[in-house]
Scaffold this active site. Sequence first.
Site, mmCIF file in Angstrom:
data_model
loop_
_atom_site.group_PDB
_atom_site.id
_atom_site.type_symbol
_atom_site.label_atom_id
_atom_site.label_comp_id
_atom_site.label_asym_id
_atom_site.label_seq_id
_atom_site.Cartn_x
_atom_site.Cartn_y
_atom_site.Cartn_z
ATOM 1 N N LYS A 211 0.840 -1.202 0.000
ATOM 2 C CA LYS A 211 0.000 0.000 0.000
ATOM 3 C C LYS A 211 0.878 1.256 0.000
ATOM 4 O O LYS A 211 0.709 2.158 -0.797
ATOM 5 C CB LYS A 211 -0.924 -0.033 1.215
ATOM 6 C CG LYS A 211 -1.846 1.144 1.312
ATOM 7 C CD LYS A 211 -2.795 1.004 2.504
ATOM 8 C CE LYS A 211 -3.529 2.312 2.731
ATOM 9 N NZ LYS A 211 -4.459 2.269 3.856
ATOM 10 N N GLU A 217 10.430 -4.570 4.620
ATOM 11 C CA GLU A 217 10.522 -5.985 4.248
ATOM 12 C C GLU A 217 10.235 -6.162 2.759
ATOM 13 O O GLU A 217 10.945 -6.872 2.038
ATOM 14 C CB GLU A 217 9.505 -6.828 5.048
ATOM 15 C CG GLU A 217 9.786 -6.927 6.536
ATOM 16 C CD GLU A 217 9.209 -5.782 7.361
ATOM 17 O OE1 GLU A 217 8.814 -4.757 6.748
ATOM 18 O OE2 GLU A 217 9.161 -5.913 8.590
ATOM 19 N N GLY A 274 -4.867 -1.849 5.086
ATOM 20 C CA GLY A 274 -4.059 -2.978 4.610
ATOM 21 C C GLY A 274 -4.733 -4.326 4.858
ATOM 22 O O GLY A 274 -4.808 -5.177 3.977
ATOM 23 N N ARG A 275 -5.256 -4.529 6.059
ATOM 24 C CA ARG A 275 -5.828 -5.832 6.404
ATOM 25 C C ARG A 275 -7.223 -6.026 5.810
ATOM 26 O O ARG A 275 -7.852 -7.063 6.007
ATOM 27 C CB ARG A 275 -5.834 -6.023 7.917
ATOM 28 C CG ARG A 275 -6.462 -4.880 8.693
ATOM 29 C CD ARG A 275 -6.140 -4.962 10.182
ATOM 30 N NE ARG A 275 -6.610 -3.801 10.927
ATOM 31 C CZ ARG A 275 -5.933 -2.676 11.084
ATOM 32 N NH1 ARG A 275 -4.748 -2.534 10.500
ATOM 33 N NH2 ARG A 275 -6.422 -1.682 11.794
ATOM 34 N N GLU A 360 -4.769 -6.837 14.706
ATOM 35 C CA GLU A 360 -4.260 -5.510 14.343
ATOM 36 C C GLU A 360 -5.390 -4.483 14.446
ATOM 37 O O GLU A 360 -5.157 -3.305 14.696
ATOM 38 C CB GLU A 360 -3.660 -5.518 12.926
ATOM 39 C CG GLU A 360 -2.770 -4.331 12.644
ATOM 40 C CD GLU A 360 -1.913 -4.478 11.394
ATOM 41 O OE1 GLU A 360 -0.720 -4.834 11.491
ATOM 42 O OE2 GLU A 360 -2.436 -4.232 10.296
ATOM 43 N N HIS A 391 -5.036 -33.459 17.446
ATOM 44 C CA HIS A 391 -3.920 -34.290 17.907
ATOM 45 C C HIS A 391 -2.787 -33.445 18.468
ATOM 46 O O HIS A 391 -1.656 -33.897 18.560
ATOM 47 C CB HIS A 391 -3.441 -35.188 16.769
ATOM 48 C CG HIS A 391 -4.492 -36.180 16.388
ATOM 49 N ND1 HIS A 391 -4.625 -37.403 17.009
ATOM 50 C CD2 HIS A 391 -5.517 -36.088 15.509
ATOM 51 C CE1 HIS A 391 -5.661 -38.043 16.498
ATOM 52 N NE2 HIS A 391 -6.233 -37.265 15.590
ATOM 53 N N LYS A 515 9.361 -0.939 14.226
ATOM 54 C CA LYS A 515 9.956 -0.590 12.924
ATOM 55 C C LYS A 515 11.054 0.450 13.115
ATOM 56 O O LYS A 515 12.141 0.352 12.557
ATOM 57 C CB LYS A 515 8.894 0.030 12.001
ATOM 58 C CG LYS A 515 7.846 -0.919 11.480
ATOM 59 C CD LYS A 515 6.966 -0.152 10.482
ATOM 60 C CE LYS A 515 5.702 -0.894 10.126
ATOM 61 N NZ LYS A 515 4.766 -0.098 9.346
HETATM 62 O O1 F6P Z 1 1.042 -2.725 2.240
HETATM 63 P P1 F6P Z 1 2.144 -2.122 3.045
HETATM 64 O O2 F6P Z 1 2.096 -0.621 3.039
HETATM 65 O O3 F6P Z 1 3.481 -2.635 2.584
HETATM 66 O O4 F6P Z 1 1.945 -2.545 4.552
HETATM 67 C C1 F6P Z 1 1.968 -3.890 4.942
HETATM 68 C C2 F6P Z 1 1.408 -4.087 6.306
HETATM 69 O O5 F6P Z 1 2.117 -3.314 7.263
HETATM 70 C C3 F6P Z 1 1.210 -2.774 8.215
HETATM 71 O O6 F6P Z 1 1.068 -1.426 7.966
HETATM 72 C C4 F6P Z 1 1.733 -2.910 9.611
HETATM 73 O O7 F6P Z 1 2.056 -4.204 9.930
HETATM 74 C C5 F6P Z 1 -0.093 -3.514 7.956
HETATM 75 O O8 F6P Z 1 -1.196 -2.835 8.414
HETATM 76 C C6 F6P Z 1 -0.036 -3.670 6.487
HETATM 77 O O9 F6P Z 1 -0.950 -4.620 6.039
#
Ligand code: F6P
Length: 551
Positions: A211, A217, A274-275, A360, A391, A515
């Site tokens: 987003k 990452e 995002g979620r 979240e 199990h 972060k």
């Molecule tokens: O889509 P982006 O901006 O890379 O963010 C990834 C994820 O990181 C967060 O902002 C924090 O973990 C989530 O809400 C989101 O889904």
Amino acid sequence: MNAEGRSRLDQLPEWTALGKHREQLGKAHLRELFERDPARAERYTLQVGDLHLDYSKHLVTDETLRLLGELAAATGVAGLRDAMFRGEKINITEHRSVLHTALRAPGSAVVESDGENVVPGVQAVLTKMGTFADRVRSGDWKGHTGKRIKTVVNIGIGGSDLGPAMAYEALRAYTHRDMQFRFVSNVDGADLHEAVRDLDPAETLFIIASKTFTTIETITNATSAREWLLSGLGVDGGEAVARHFVALSTNAEKVTEFGINPDNMFEFWDWVGGRYSFDSAIGLSLMVAIGHERFREMLAGFHLVDEHFRTAEPLANAPMLMGLLGIWYGNFWDAQSHAVLPYSHYLSKFTAYLQQLDMESNGKSVDRDGQRVDWQTGPVVWGTPGTNGQHAYYQLLHQGTKMIPADLLGFAEPVADLQPRLVPQHDLLMANLFAQGQALAFGKTPDEVRAEGVAEELVPHKTFPGNRPTTTILAKELSPSVLGQLIALYEHKVFVQGAVWNIDSFDQWGVELGKVLAKRVEPALTEGAEVPGLDASTAGLVDTYRALRGR
Ligand SMILES: O=P(O)(O)OC[C@H]1O[C@](O)(CO)[C@@H](O)[C@@H]1O
């Protein structure tokens, strides 16, 4: 009382009434509740679209449900829901509308954010995604060397990974049989390495899903993927990146900076959390996998439950009931967690997906007025496919000391591919689901154990207390539409709980500190830089790490 005239939750008479009712219910057992009320199972069942919900195995009576309905009314759940659907900025800390429901609204709908109808933009992106998905699926979209794409690698994290990865597994039976789909999220280089090591770069397409397009990452993995591609193809960039990289983002500037052609960017908007984003452009990898028609069927499933949530009466409203039942256990029975146990191998990533959605959203301890809450908020959500769990940790569910309400999910028919060969196996799977719900609710009394001739000293060990609440959700089969219905059900359940607790379910400030600290500590690991203000424990760990790496 806050500025809008809302009292603190725990000072509402409806809250107090639930507390008293809980005391009156005392040790009421599901056995008695069923004995007293033979019509209970029938009455406490809802049909929503293709979903059949049985909530009779809950520690509730008509009075409990009435009081929970009153709590929902007193906390203005319906008002906040309507404000969300209208596009009001109910994400107050980020000043944003919350309009994931517009992503699946019909093309003719009008949904406004900041006075602008967002539906035409949503439909335009869906059409662009559909054209792209068709081209990749048919082989019309070629890689840099002219080969067709055989593998799609989605790189994203959190909401930009969990949704498409989960849905890809869930709808595996509907996916393109001659293509592979992989999902990379972890900044641990092993994730990307394992995903690409047997791939031919000339036949690989990377979908960079972010987003913000600033998530460390994802950008790190995307950069490594670009290097892998370019060195594999023996080229410098330019056209090759354009043929092998597309982006899903709200941030055109950063996408262009990365080297992706803006024509190959599929946009979404800041009013999609995002979620809550996988039915936006973030679902592109899924759309390539299942085709745009199936993707649209999934959106229709979401929309069906959106409409149910928007219009059904509170006590005939499935997300409302599920949300309120969670509040009943978390706030009045002190339950700390909630298990989601799918009896479907295809839903193996469903609970992991729900963890982000729920935790979240509702893992907050400050209310919408910035006051610390004095009541429990979001539960720990956990679980794995049911039979495997049986199990492993079901021992604790049946005989442990904790109350863990659970959802049991299952499907009447195995997906088409498995029929008819594995039908008997499917009956066995479902027999397990039904047996577990029964055992959790009704248990086995000491007398029943004795009647089996069990030695007296073993009776306590073989007794099952029961009284462990479950919701059972059944559908005919796990189709794209049913998946959409299920996800919307949980999205709105989470909404209801956040509304009652008076928290902002749409921000996620709690992920920020880690972060920032990671960025600060990183130079200490790589360059041995002095990091001011490091606590003694962390400084010691950094030293140990550096020594172990021979630095
Ligand atoms: O889509 P982006 O901006 O890379 O963010 C990834 C994820 O990181 C967060 O902002 C924090 O973990 C989530 O809400 C989101 O889904």
